[in-house]
Motif scaffolding. Structure first.
Motif, short mmCIF file in Angstrom:
data_model
loop_
_atom_site.label_atom_id
_atom_site.label_comp_id
_atom_site.label_asym_id
_atom_site.label_seq_id
_atom_site.Cartn_x
_atom_site.Cartn_y
_atom_site.Cartn_z
N PRO A 17 0.84 -1.20 0.00
CA PRO A 17 0.00 0.00 0.00
C PRO A 17 0.87 1.26 0.00
O PRO A 17 2.08 1.19 0.27
N ASN A 18 0.25 2.40 -0.28
CA ASN A 18 0.98 3.66 -0.20
C ASN A 18 1.60 3.82 1.18
O ASN A 18 1.03 3.36 2.19
N PRO A 19 2.74 4.47 1.28
CA PRO A 19 3.43 4.61 2.57
C PRO A 19 2.72 5.63 3.46
O PRO A 19 1.83 6.35 3.01
N PRO A 20 3.13 5.71 4.72
CA PRO A 20 2.60 6.75 5.61
C PRO A 20 3.24 8.09 5.25
O PRO A 20 4.36 8.40 5.66
N PHE A 21 2.53 8.88 4.47
CA PHE A 21 3.08 10.15 3.99
C PHE A 21 3.32 11.11 5.17
O PHE A 21 2.54 11.13 6.12
N PRO A 22 4.38 11.93 5.08
CA PRO A 22 4.56 12.99 6.08
C PRO A 22 3.33 13.89 6.13
O PRO A 22 2.68 14.11 5.11
N SER A 23 3.02 14.42 7.29
CA SER A 23 1.79 15.20 7.47
C SER A 23 1.74 16.43 6.57
O SER A 23 0.66 16.89 6.21
N ALA A 24 2.90 16.96 6.20
CA ALA A 24 2.93 18.19 5.38
C ALA A 24 2.82 17.91 3.88
O ALA A 24 2.82 18.84 3.08
N THR A 25 2.71 16.64 3.49
CA THR A 25 2.64 16.29 2.07
C THR A 25 1.36 16.85 1.45
O THR A 25 0.27 16.67 1.98
N LYS A 26 1.51 17.52 0.31
CA LYS A 26 0.36 18.12 -0.36
C LYS A 26 -0.52 17.04 -0.99
O LYS A 26 -0.02 16.00 -1.42
N TRP A 27 -1.81 17.32 -1.05
CA TRP A 27 -2.77 16.31 -1.52
C TRP A 27 -2.47 15.83 -2.93
O TRP A 27 -2.62 14.64 -3.23
N PHE A 28 -2.01 16.76 -3.81
CA PHE A 28 -1.77 16.35 -5.20
C PHE A 28 -0.53 15.48 -5.33
O PHE A 28 -0.42 14.67 -6.25
N ASN A 29 0.41 15.62 -4.38
CA ASN A 29 1.57 14.73 -4.39
C ASN A 29 1.19 13.33 -3.91
O ASN A 29 1.71 12.32 -4.41
N LYS A 30 0.29 13.25 -2.94
CA LYS A 30 -0.23 11.95 -2.52
C LYS A 30 -0.95 11.27 -3.68
O LYS A 30 -0.79 10.07 -3.92
N LEU A 31 -1.76 12.06 -4.39
CA LEU A 31 -2.52 11.52 -5.52
C LEU A 31 -1.58 11.07 -6.63
O LEU A 31 -1.72 9.97 -7.17
N ARG A 32 -0.60 11.90 -6.95
CA ARG A 32 0.35 11.58 -8.01
C ARG A 32 1.15 10.32 -7.69
O ARG A 32 1.43 9.51 -8.58
#
Length: 281
Positions: A228-243
Motif C-alpha cells: 500500500p501507499n506509505p505513511p506520507f509525512p503530514s505536510a505532504t500536499k494532496w496532489f503529491n499523494k494523488l500523483r
C-alpha cells in the motif's frame, strides 16, 4: 539495428523530491518492486541496467549481487539522491567517487555508468562524471517544462544516433521524448508510463519506435511495489499523494505490454555498457 535498454533507478519512496525525507518513516520500504521487475525481466529473458542510490546499497547487498550474477548491469544513481545541481562541484565529485567505490566494493564489479537524480545535471557536472572514471552517463532529457530537470550542453560531442552522444570513449544516453504539437513529451517510462492510459502511451511510443533506433525506459521500485501507499509525512500536499499512488497497480501489465511492443517493432534488448562497447567497435 534497433536497440532497447530497460533501466531501473533503485531508490526508495522517501527519496522522491516531493517528500521531505527527514519527515518520512524510512522503516517503511517499497523496494519489493525490484523483485517484481526482475521477475518480468526473467519471463521475457532480457537484460537491464540498474542505477543504485548507494546509501541503501548495503541494506540490499545480497539483491545487488544476485542482479550482477543475472548478467544485468549496475550503475550509480548518486550517494543519497540529492540533485547534483543543488550542491557544489567539489561536493558532487566527492559523491561520484564515494558512490562508485561503495557499489564496486559491494558487487565486485566495475561501475561504468551514472544517472543523476531527477535528470538534474549540467555540462560542468557531466564533465566531472567523465573525470571520476565513469564510461557513460544517462542524465539528459529534452524536456525543459519539468521544474527539476536540467539541460546538458552537448557541445563537442558527436551525435552517434538520435539520443546517443559520444565524446572520445565517453557516451551520453538521452531519455526519449516525442514531439506532440511542437512540444516534447517524455515517453521513457517513470511517472509518464504509470499515469497515462496505456492506449495513449502505446500510440506515442509506437509512433516513436517506427522512426527511431534507440529506446530507453526508466522505472522505479515503488511503481512496481505490491505494498500500500506509505505513511506520507503530514505536510505532504494532496496532489503529491494523488500523483504517487495513481496508476501503480497498472504498471506491471503496462511494462509487459511495452516489452512486447518493442519486440514487435524489431528492437534488440541490451545494456548501456554493452551498447557502448558495440558502438566503440
Amino acid at each position: 539495428m534497433k536497440y532497447a535498454i530497460l533501466t531501473m533507478d533503485i531508490e526508495d519512496w522517501y527519496h522522491l523530491d516531493y517528500f521531505n525525507s527527514n519527515q518520512c518513516d524510512r522503516k517503511y520500504s517499497m523496494l519489493d518492486g525490484i523483485d517484481v521487475y526482475r521477475e518480468i525481466l526473467s519471463i521475457h529473458d532480457i537484460p537491464s541496467t540498474f542505477f543504485i542510490v548507494s546509501e541503501i546499497a548495503k541494506s540490499i547487498s545480497s539483491t545487488l549481487r544476485e542482479i550482477a550474477q543475472e548478467k544485468h548491469a549496475i550503475g550509480s544513481h548518486g550517494l543519497n539522491h540529492i540533485r547534483p545541481i543543488t550542491i557544489s562541484l567539489s561536493e558532487f565529485y566527492n559523491e561520484l567517487d564515494r558512490s562508485k567505490k561503495t557499489l564496486e566494493d559491494l558487487t565486485s564489479n566495475s561501475i561504468e555508468g551514472y544517472r543523476a537524480p531527477c535528470f538534474s545535471l549540467d555540462r560542468q557536472r557531466l564533465d566531472l562524471v567523465q573525470k571520476a572514471g565513469y564510461s557513460y552517463d544517462s542524465s539528459r532529457i529534452d524536456f525543459s517544462t519539468h521544474p527539476l530537470y536540467e539541460t546538458i550542453d552537448m557541445d563537442g560531442y558527436e551525435l552517434v544516433m538520435p539520443n546517443i552522444f559520444r565524446n572520445n570513449d565517453f557516451f551520453e544516453f538521452q531519455a526519449n521524448t516525442y514531439s506532440v504539437y511542437g512540444k516534447n513529451m517524455p515517453i521513457s517510462g517513470g511517472g509518464y508510463l504509470r499515469l497515462l492510459p496505456w492506449s495513449v502511451s502505446k500510440k506515442l511510443i509506437r509512433s516513436y519506435l517506427n522512426q527511431g533506433k534507440f529506446y530507453m525506459l526508466y522505472i522505479h521500485p515503488f511503481e512496481l511495489s505490491s505494498k500500500p501507499n506509505p505513511p506520507f509525512p503530514s505536510a505532504t500536499k494532496w496532489f503529491n499523494k494523488l500523483r504517487f499512488g495513481m496508476g501503480r497497480s497498472t504498471v506491471p501489465e503496462k511494462l509487459s505490454r511495452l516489452i512486447d511492443l518493442l519486440k514487435e517493432s524489431g528492437y534488440r534488448f541490451t545494456t548501456f555498457s554493452s551498447l557502448r562497447k558495440e558502438l566503440l567497435r
